[in-house]
Scaffold this active site. Structure first.
Site, PDB file in Angstrom:
ATOM      1  CG  HIS A  32    -114.459   8.166   0.639  1.00 49.50           C
ATOM      2  ND1 HIS A  32    -115.161   6.783   0.519  1.00 49.50           N
ATOM      3  CD2 HIS A  32    -114.521   8.825   1.622  1.00 49.50           C
ATOM      4  CE1 HIS A  32    -115.718   6.854   1.575  1.00 49.50           C
ATOM      5  NE2 HIS A  32    -115.462   8.059   2.131  1.00 49.50           N
ATOM      6  CB  CYS A  33    -114.468  13.830  -0.997  1.00 55.02           C
ATOM      7  SG  CYS A  33    -114.568  14.016  -2.683  1.00 55.02           S
ATOM      8  CG  HIS A  34    -118.021  12.716   2.693  1.00 55.49           C
ATOM      9  ND1 HIS A  34    -118.714  11.536   2.289  1.00 55.49           N
ATOM     10  CD2 HIS A  34    -116.902  12.230   3.348  1.00 55.49           C
ATOM     11  CE1 HIS A  34    -118.071  10.422   3.207  1.00 55.49           C
ATOM     12  NE2 HIS A  34    -117.019  10.922   3.590  1.00 55.49           N
ATOM     13  NE  ARG A 125    -119.520   5.021   3.006  1.00 58.15           N
ATOM     14  CZ  ARG A 125    -119.064   5.936   4.081  1.00 58.15           C
ATOM     15  NH1 ARG A 125    -119.653   6.958   4.169  1.00 58.15           N
ATOM     16  NH2 ARG A 125    -117.750   5.863   4.405  1.00 58.15           N
ATOM     17  CG  HIS A 181    -111.981   5.213   5.204  1.00 59.18           C
ATOM     18  ND1 HIS A 181    -111.835   6.174   4.274  1.00 59.18           N
ATOM     19  CD2 HIS A 181    -113.318   5.694   5.836  1.00 59.18           C
ATOM     20  CE1 HIS A 181    -112.746   7.153   4.277  1.00 59.18           C
ATOM     21  NE2 HIS A 181    -113.533   6.922   4.973  1.00 59.18           N
ATOM     22  CG  ASP A 252    -113.093  10.628   4.658  1.00 60.66           C
ATOM     23  OD1 ASP A 252    -114.187  10.650   4.171  1.00 60.66           O
ATOM     24  OD2 ASP A 252    -112.773  10.361   6.122  1.00 60.66           O
ATOM     25  CG  ASN A 257    -118.654  11.181  12.383  1.00 62.09           C
ATOM     26  OD1 ASN A 257    -119.060  11.956  13.337  1.00 62.09           O
ATOM     27  ND2 ASN A 257    -119.015  10.921  11.342  1.00 62.09           N
TER      28      ASN A 257
END
Length: 297
Positions: A32-34, A125, A181, A252, A257
């Site tokens: 999970h990362c962006h 998602r 999460h 993440d 945010n």
């Protein structure tokens, strides 16, 4: 919502995180990362909730090399909206070791789903968070019937209190459901809180999987903003013990945010609290993601 000013980008990650203490097993996956930008090539969505400092594929690849991560699941961010080109570009550059999760509208065309699946996306998602646009849960579940023939799964990100109402709806999904999460539970409330109990109950259903990313988000030990985030890692460990074959982990990065900027090297260190044995870490980081996401490189 008016578009934010692009003149005030927000820094969300440490440019030079610490080097982690434990060596990760070969084939370890950041699930999970962006990626953000670069904005001059991949413009940010006009209705984004904030403007980030660019966090590019090259920066992510370098971070993974330093951390000892060889595989990755990239998650499209609302910063880029429904234009998944930034993730598609990174998948193409990743040699089969980088796969993706797309953001799509519930009425997305079948041809677009087919195109995304062929490009290396493994799921779609939907967010159910106060700061992000949300879809109708029943419409999302209806969409899963179109995901199933393509081998795409459903990934969901929701406020912890919604687990009670969303859970029964998502249980009707035609494809596996991955919860981001670990349900955004408030870790200070402990394992006996109703939200965590409901999340653990969902995991008794083999349809559900959970990402043990976000201990730094779910922790309320905020005085230092540093691992081990003991309240949250304790809950993550409980979930791993309950469903060891259906858990994943991720950094993440680049931490949008957030209340603070985590140190990615220390997040890797915290894996020893979540998965205290080498066998559990291999299952969490290597075996589970390989089986579920079907890496080809």
């Amino acid at each position: 919502m008016p578009a934010p000013s692009p003149s005030s980008p927000v820094q969300t990650y440490l440019p030079h995180p610490s080097r982690p203490r434990p060596a990760l097993p070969p084939g370890a996956c950041d699930a999970h990362c962006h990626i953000f930008g670069p904005a001059d090539r991949f413009p940010y969505a006009p209705q984004r909730s904030f403007t980030p400092v660019d966090a590019t594929r090259e920066q992510l690849f370098a971070l993974h090399r330093m951390l000892g991560i060889e595989r990755c699941v990239l998650v499209q961010s609302a910063v880029h909206g429904f234009d998944n080109a930034v993730i598609e570009d990174a998948i193409a550059a990743g040699g089969g070791r980088y796969l993706g999760i797309a953001l799509v509208p519930v009425d997305v065309a079948d041809t677009e789903l087919q195109r995304l699946a062929a490009a290396g996306f493994r799921g779609v998602r939907f967010n159910f968070m106060a700061h992000l646009p949300s879809a109708d849960p029943a419409a999302v579940v209806a969409l899963t019937r179109r995901l199933a023939p393509l081998g795409l799964h459903l990934q969901v990100h929701f406020e912890s209190s919604l687990v009670h109402t969303l859970g029964p709806v998502l249980a009707q999904s035609a494809v596996p459901v991955v919860i981001d999460h670990f349900g955004r539970v408030d870790a200070s409330l402990g394992a006996d809180h109703a939200d965590f109990r409901a999340l653990a109950a969902l995991l008794r259903n083999p349809l559900f999987h959970v990402k043990l990313s976000g201990a730094d988000r779910n922790s309320r030990l905020a005085s230092s903003h540093r691992p081990p985030y003991a309240d949250a890692t304790a809950l993550a460990r409980r979930l791993l013990e309950a469903a060891p074959e259906r858990c994943f982990w991720g950094t993440d990065w680049p931490h949008p945010n957030h209340t603070h900027i985590p140190d990615d090297g220390l997040l890797v260190d915290a894996l020893e609290q979540i998965a205290p044995t080498a066998a559990l870490r291999r299952q969490l980081l290597v075996d589970n993601p390989q089986r579920f996401y079907r890496f080809i490189g």
